[in-house]
Design a protein around this motif. Structure first.
Motif, PDB file in Angstrom:
ATOM      1  N   ASP A  37      43.197  48.862  48.822  1.00 15.39           N
ATOM      2  CA  ASP A  37      43.089  48.076  47.589  1.00 15.39           C
ATOM      3  C   ASP A  37      44.154  46.986  47.547  1.00 15.39           C
ATOM      4  N   THR A  38      43.800  45.892  46.872  1.00 13.11           N
ATOM      5  CA  THR A  38      44.677  44.728  46.756  1.00 13.11           C
ATOM      6  C   THR A  38      44.681  44.232  45.310  1.00 13.11           C
ATOM      7  N   THR A  39      45.462  43.197  45.065  1.00 14.38           N
ATOM      8  CA  THR A  39      45.484  42.542  43.758  1.00 14.38           C
ATOM      9  C   THR A  39      44.094  42.033  43.389  1.00 14.38           C
ATOM     10  N   GLU A  40      43.328  41.599  44.368  1.00 12.99           N
ATOM     11  CA  GLU A  40      41.965  41.137  44.108  1.00 12.99           C
ATOM     12  C   GLU A  40      41.109  42.257  43.509  1.00 12.99           C
ATOM     13  N   ASP A  41      41.275  43.479  44.021  1.00 12.95           N
ATOM     14  CA  ASP A  41      40.555  44.632  43.460  1.00 12.95           C
ATOM     15  C   ASP A  41      40.983  44.883  42.016  1.00 12.95           C
ATOM     16  N   VAL A  42      42.274  44.790  41.751  1.00 14.93           N
ATOM     17  CA  VAL A  42      42.805  44.979  40.394  1.00 14.93           C
ATOM     18  C   VAL A  42      42.149  43.989  39.433  1.00 14.93           C
ATOM     19  N   MET A 114      47.512  46.731  37.320  1.00 10.13           N
ATOM     20  CA  MET A 114      46.325  46.954  36.494  1.00 10.13           C
ATOM     21  C   MET A 114      46.710  47.025  35.015  1.00 10.13           C
ATOM     22  N   ILE A 115      47.800  47.685  34.707  1.00  9.44           N
ATOM     23  CA  ILE A 115      48.273  47.758  33.316  1.00  9.44           C
ATOM     24  C   ILE A 115      48.533  46.349  32.783  1.00  9.44           C
ATOM     25  N   THR A 116      49.284  45.560  33.536  1.00 12.55           N
ATOM     26  CA  THR A 116      49.603  44.188  33.133  1.00 12.55           C
ATOM     27  C   THR A 116      48.337  43.356  32.973  1.00 12.55           C
ATOM     28  N   PHE A 117      47.433  43.469  33.946  1.00  7.44           N
ATOM     29  CA  PHE A 117      46.199  42.677  33.910  1.00  7.44           C
ATOM     30  C   PHE A 117      45.338  43.056  32.709  1.00  7.44           C
ATOM     31  N   LEU A 118      45.173  44.356  32.448  1.00  4.19           N
ATOM     32  CA  LEU A 118      44.360  44.783  31.303  1.00  4.19           C
ATOM     33  C   LEU A 118      44.985  44.358  29.979  1.00  4.19           C
ATOM     34  N   THR A 146      29.387  57.314  30.325  1.00  6.79           N
ATOM     35  CA  THR A 146      30.343  57.388  31.424  1.00  6.79           C
ATOM     36  C   THR A 146      29.820  56.535  32.567  1.00  6.79           C
ATOM     37  N   ILE A 147      30.650  55.608  33.058  1.00  2.90           N
ATOM     38  CA  ILE A 147      30.234  54.654  34.085  1.00  2.90           C
ATOM     39  C   ILE A 147      31.239  54.667  35.219  1.00  2.90           C
ATOM     40  N   LEU A 148      30.729  54.684  36.449  1.00  5.58           N
ATOM     41  CA  LEU A 148      31.554  54.628  37.648  1.00  5.58           C
ATOM     42  C   LEU A 148      31.509  53.203  38.200  1.00  5.58           C
ATOM     43  N   ILE A 149      32.693  52.630  38.431  1.00  7.46           N
ATOM     44  CA  ILE A 149      32.780  51.270  38.986  1.00  7.46           C
ATOM     45  C   ILE A 149      33.664  51.332  40.232  1.00  7.46           C
ATOM     46  N   ASP A 150      33.168  50.788  41.345  1.00 10.27           N
ATOM     47  CA  ASP A 150      33.888  50.787  42.616  1.00 10.27           C
ATOM     48  C   ASP A 150      34.078  49.349  43.077  1.00 10.27           C
ATOM     49  N   SER A 151      35.321  48.912  43.191  1.00 14.95           N
ATOM     50  CA  SER A 151      35.592  47.523  43.582  1.00 14.95           C
ATOM     51  C   SER A 151      35.141  47.221  45.007  1.00 14.95           C
ATOM     52  N   LYS A 152      34.878  48.236  45.802  1.00 11.90           N
ATOM     53  CA  LYS A 152      34.409  48.037  47.175  1.00 11.90           C
ATOM     54  C   LYS A 152      32.875  47.974  47.233  1.00 11.90           C
ATOM     55  N   ASN A 153      32.216  48.140  46.101  1.00 11.64           N
ATOM     56  CA  ASN A 153      30.756  48.137  46.035  1.00 11.64           C
ATOM     57  C   ASN A 153      30.310  47.110  44.995  1.00 11.64           C
ATOM     58  N   ARG A 154      30.547  45.835  45.295  1.00 14.98           N
ATOM     59  CA  ARG A 154      30.301  44.774  44.316  1.00 14.98           C
ATOM     60  C   ARG A 154      28.895  44.205  44.373  1.00 14.98           C
ATOM     61  N   ILE A 155      28.184  44.493  45.413  1.00 14.39           N
ATOM     62  CA  ILE A 155      26.828  43.888  45.571  1.00 14.39           C
ATOM     63  C   ILE A 155      25.756  44.900  45.275  1.00 14.39           C
TER      64      ILE A 155
END
Length: 155
Positions: A37-42, A114-118, A146-155
């Motif tokens: 994970d990176t800042t882009e994922d955040v 993530m805290i700062t960004f949110l 309840t929703i699952l979100i994965d930053s590696k599964n964007r498409i």
């Protein structure tokens, strides 16, 4: 980065018998960070969380159940909890492997980002747990949604 987003009417996290974070209407977000994970994922995940339209609009309150409003619109907030177990691998045997979960030296800075960004995206301070602490999480899931979100599964 994985997030489990739960729409709640209330949620809290207790550490050592003391309430550490507490919210009313909003999202309880469990976030799991992996070593890639990176800042882009955040940023991608943070925008997705704040923009998620899962709160009922005026028509929804009359029975149609239409989820059309986001967190800002309903005046909600976030309780963010780090949870490395979201990256558990259960492929072999009955004991999960957590090899995909990021080590603290990688995960803590990303969790803090993530805290700062949110906070910035929502425009109001969010509530949090404490990274690595033994936490007791209490929630009243609304819906339930309840929703699952994965930053590696964007498409």
């Amino acid at each position: 980065m994985i997030a489990v987003l739960q729409r709640v009417t209330e949620a809290s996290v207790t550490i050592d018998g003391t309430i550490h974070g507490q919210i009313g209407l909003g999202f309880l977000v469990l976030v799991g960070i992996t070593h890639t994970d990176t800042t882009e994922d955040v940023e991608w995940l943070g925008r997705k969380i704040v923009g998620m339209r899962v709160f009922s609009d005026a028509d929804g309150h009359r029975g149609s159940g239409k989820m059309n409003l986001d967190l800002k619109t309903v005046g909600g907030t976030i309780l963010l909890i780090s949870q490395f177990t979201l990256h558990a691998s259960t492929k072999k045997g009955n004991r999960p492997s957590f090899i995909e979960a990021a080590r603290p030296e990688v995960a803590i800075p990303l969790y803090e980002q993530m805290i700062t960004f949110l906070n910035q995206e929502l425009g109001t301070p969010i509530q949090t747990g404490a990274f690595g602490a033994d936490m007791k999480v209490n929630l009243l899931n609304d819906g339930p949604v309840t929703i699952l979100i994965d930053s590696k599964n964007r498409i």
